[in-house]
Motif scaffolding. Sequence first.
Motif, PDB file in Angstrom:
ATOM      1  N   MET A  78       0.827  -1.208   0.000  1.00  0.00           N
ATOM      2  CA  MET A  78       0.000   0.000   0.000  1.00  0.00           C
ATOM      3  C   MET A  78       0.863   1.262   0.000  1.00  0.00           C
ATOM      4  SD  MET A  78      -3.114  -0.971   2.609  1.00  0.00           S
ATOM      5  CE  MET A  78      -3.694   0.732   2.631  1.00  0.00           C
ATOM      6  N   LYS A  79       2.048   1.162   0.611  1.00  0.00           N
ATOM      7  CA  LYS A  79       2.900   2.335   0.782  1.00  0.00           C
ATOM      8  C   LYS A  79       3.886   2.534  -0.372  1.00  0.00           C
ATOM      9  CE  LYS A  79       1.411   3.823   4.792  1.00  0.00           C
ATOM     10  NZ  LYS A  79       0.794   5.167   4.926  1.00  0.00           N
ATOM     11  N   PHE A  80       4.296   1.438  -1.009  1.00  0.00           N
ATOM     12  CA  PHE A  80       5.357   1.531  -2.011  1.00  0.00           C
ATOM     13  C   PHE A  80       4.899   0.949  -3.332  1.00  0.00           C
ATOM     14  CE2 PHE A  80       7.359   1.055   2.184  1.00  0.00           C
ATOM     15  CZ  PHE A  80       8.075   2.246   2.254  1.00  0.00           C
ATOM     16  N   ASP A  81       4.944   1.764  -4.377  1.00  0.00           N
ATOM     17  CA  ASP A  81       4.487   1.341  -5.701  1.00  0.00           C
ATOM     18  C   ASP A  81       5.312   0.177  -6.246  1.00  0.00           C
ATOM     19  OD1 ASP A  81       2.510   3.215  -5.674  1.00  0.00           O
ATOM     20  OD2 ASP A  81       3.626   4.711  -6.815  1.00  0.00           O
ATOM     21  N   LYS A  82       6.637   0.232  -6.059  1.00  0.00           N
ATOM     22  CA  LYS A  82       7.506  -0.820  -6.590  1.00  0.00           C
ATOM     23  C   LYS A  82       7.220  -2.150  -5.911  1.00  0.00           C
ATOM     24  CE  LYS A  82      11.320   2.129  -8.147  1.00  0.00           C
ATOM     25  NZ  LYS A  82      12.765   2.442  -8.009  1.00  0.00           N
ATOM     26  N   ALA A  83       6.964  -2.109  -4.597  1.00  0.00           N
ATOM     27  CA  ALA A  83       6.630  -3.335  -3.881  1.00  0.00           C
ATOM     28  C   ALA A  83       5.299  -3.890  -4.363  1.00  0.00           C
ATOM     29  CB  ALA A  83       6.582  -3.067  -2.376  1.00  0.00           C
ATOM     30  N   ARG A  84       4.344  -2.993  -4.648  1.00  0.00           N
ATOM     31  CA  ARG A  84       3.036  -3.421  -5.155  1.00  0.00           C
ATOM     32  C   ARG A  84       3.180  -4.120  -6.502  1.00  0.00           C
ATOM     33  NH1 ARG A  84       0.826   1.271  -5.578  1.00  0.00           N
ATOM     34  NH2 ARG A  84       0.176   1.365  -3.392  1.00  0.00           N
ATOM     35  N   THR A  85       4.033  -3.550  -7.359  1.00  0.00           N
ATOM     36  CA  THR A  85       4.252  -4.154  -8.671  1.00  0.00           C
ATOM     37  C   THR A  85       4.937  -5.503  -8.541  1.00  0.00           C
ATOM     38  OG1 THR A  85       4.445  -1.959  -9.677  1.00  0.00           O
ATOM     39  CG2 THR A  85       5.341  -3.811 -10.924  1.00  0.00           C
ATOM     40  N   LEU A  86       5.903  -5.603  -7.607  1.00  0.00           N
ATOM     41  CA  LEU A  86       6.640  -6.847  -7.408  1.00  0.00           C
ATOM     42  C   LEU A  86       5.742  -7.947  -6.860  1.00  0.00           C
ATOM     43  CD1 LEU A  86       9.401  -8.286  -7.403  1.00  0.00           C
ATOM     44  CD2 LEU A  86       9.729  -7.462  -5.069  1.00  0.00           C
ATOM     45  N   LEU A  87       4.876  -7.595  -5.896  1.00  0.00           N
ATOM     46  CA  LEU A  87       4.025  -8.588  -5.237  1.00  0.00           C
ATOM     47  C   LEU A  87       2.788  -8.935  -6.060  1.00  0.00           C
ATOM     48  CD1 LEU A  87       4.151  -7.216  -1.574  1.00  0.00           C
ATOM     49  CD2 LEU A  87       5.170  -9.352  -2.381  1.00  0.00           C
ATOM     50  N   CYS A  88       2.189  -7.924  -6.681  1.00  0.00           N
ATOM     51  CA  CYS A  88       0.896  -8.117  -7.337  1.00  0.00           C
ATOM     52  C   CYS A  88       0.959  -8.040  -8.856  1.00  0.00           C
ATOM     53  CB  CYS A  88      -0.106  -7.061  -6.831  1.00  0.00           C
ATOM     54  SG  CYS A  88      -0.284  -7.010  -5.038  1.00  0.00           S
ATOM     55  N   GLY A  89       2.083  -7.551  -9.392  1.00  0.00           N
ATOM     56  CA  GLY A  89       2.135  -7.308 -10.822  1.00  0.00           C
ATOM     57  C   GLY A  89       1.408  -6.011 -11.148  1.00  0.00           C
ATOM     58  N   LYS A  90       1.124  -5.780 -12.407  1.00  0.00           N
ATOM     59  CA  LYS A  90       0.398  -4.581 -12.816  1.00  0.00           C
ATOM     60  C   LYS A  90      -0.609  -4.939 -13.905  1.00  0.00           C
ATOM     61  CE  LYS A  90       4.111  -3.176 -15.992  1.00  0.00           C
ATOM     62  NZ  LYS A  90       5.035  -2.096 -16.361  1.00  0.00           N
ATOM     63  N   PRO A  91      -1.659  -4.162 -14.024  1.00  0.00           N
ATOM     64  CA  PRO A  91      -2.672  -4.455 -15.049  1.00  0.00           C
ATOM     65  C   PRO A  91      -2.065  -4.459 -16.450  1.00  0.00           C
ATOM     66  CG  PRO A  91      -3.479  -2.811 -13.498  1.00  0.00           C
ATOM     67  CD  PRO A  91      -2.016  -2.982 -13.210  1.00  0.00           C
ATOM     68  N   SER A  92      -2.616  -5.308 -17.297  1.00  0.00           N
ATOM     69  CA  SER A  92      -2.128  -5.431 -18.673  1.00  0.00           C
ATOM     70  C   SER A  92      -3.214  -4.990 -19.641  1.00  0.00           C
ATOM     71  CB  SER A  92      -1.731  -6.880 -18.969  1.00  0.00           C
ATOM     72  OG  SER A  92      -0.708  -7.308 -18.092  1.00  0.00           O
ATOM     73  N   LEU A  93      -2.821  -4.143 -20.584  1.00  0.00           N
ATOM     74  CA  LEU A  93      -3.755  -3.633 -21.589  1.00  0.00           C
ATOM     75  C   LEU A  93      -3.778  -4.614 -22.764  1.00  0.00           C
ATOM     76  CD1 LEU A  93      -5.493  -1.084 -21.591  1.00  0.00           C
ATOM     77  CD2 LEU A  93      -3.741   0.029 -22.966  1.00  0.00           C
ATOM     78  N   LEU A  94      -4.851  -5.406 -22.851  1.00  0.00           N
ATOM     79  CA  LEU A  94      -4.968  -6.409 -23.909  1.00  0.00           C
ATOM     80  C   LEU A  94      -5.564  -5.828 -25.186  1.00  0.00           C
ATOM     81  CD1 LEU A  94      -6.231  -9.486 -21.846  1.00  0.00           C
ATOM     82  CD2 LEU A  94      -3.885  -8.805 -22.348  1.00  0.00           C
ATOM     83  N   ILE A  95      -6.493  -4.875 -25.024  1.00  0.00           N
ATOM     84  CA  ILE A  95      -7.075  -4.181 -26.173  1.00  0.00           C
ATOM     85  C   ILE A  95      -6.901  -2.683 -25.956  1.00  0.00           C
ATOM     86  CG2 ILE A  95      -9.167  -3.719 -27.503  1.00  0.00           C
ATOM     87  CD1 ILE A  95     -10.201  -6.444 -26.748  1.00  0.00           C
TER      88      ILE A  95
END
Length: 223
Positions: A78-95
């Motif tokens: 919740m506090k760190f964007d990089k940790a969020r990306t590492l733990l949860c990944g990031k949304p992917s734009l398919l279309i």
Amino acid sequence: MFTLLIRTFILFIIIIITMRIMGKRQIGELQPYELVITIIISELASIPISDTKIPLVHSICPIITLILLQVILSVIQMKFDKARTLLCGKPSLLIKNGYIDIEEMKRQKLNLDDLLEELRLAGYYNLEDIEYAILETSGKLSIIPKTKLTSVTKKDLNIKVQQDILPLTLISDGKIRYKNLQSINKDMEWLKNELARKSIYSYKDVFIGIINSEGKTYFQRKN
């Protein structure tokens, strides 16, 4: 038999408390690390139930350790964007803009049939009706249709409409998402002016700041 019932009841209560602490998410909405913790906890709980020779504490201690780990990881992401990306990944734009991103489909190991199935389940049967399709970190597909199809009256009355843009987060918990700001061709001066219009004079005071599909900004203070 009575001992087994007591052990089962104790573990049942502990698992219920554990799930309440983890939050009100369905299995399909769990982040990858949350799903891993949930699976391990279920395994730990089943061992002393099937084998009464194993002390109950041998399962309770690891379960408590895992739930503490889950709470700590939740705070960190919740506090760190990089940790969020590492733990949860990031949304992917398919279309994007009505076109399928083939390379992103390959990266996410999705085939066209999978994508079309998800679109049908969401109530969209024509690929040309979709402007954006976003694969969220939970595995669910978010769909933004073409603006002219979002309301029957606009199309039937031949009202000209401007295509909605992709909503983006500009500020998250007092931190600026510079990449998102750049993607809409805006700079810090523009963001400061938008904040000032809402009587907010420091982005660090903002809990969430977004630009919606109509290009309008929304900010919520931390307090």
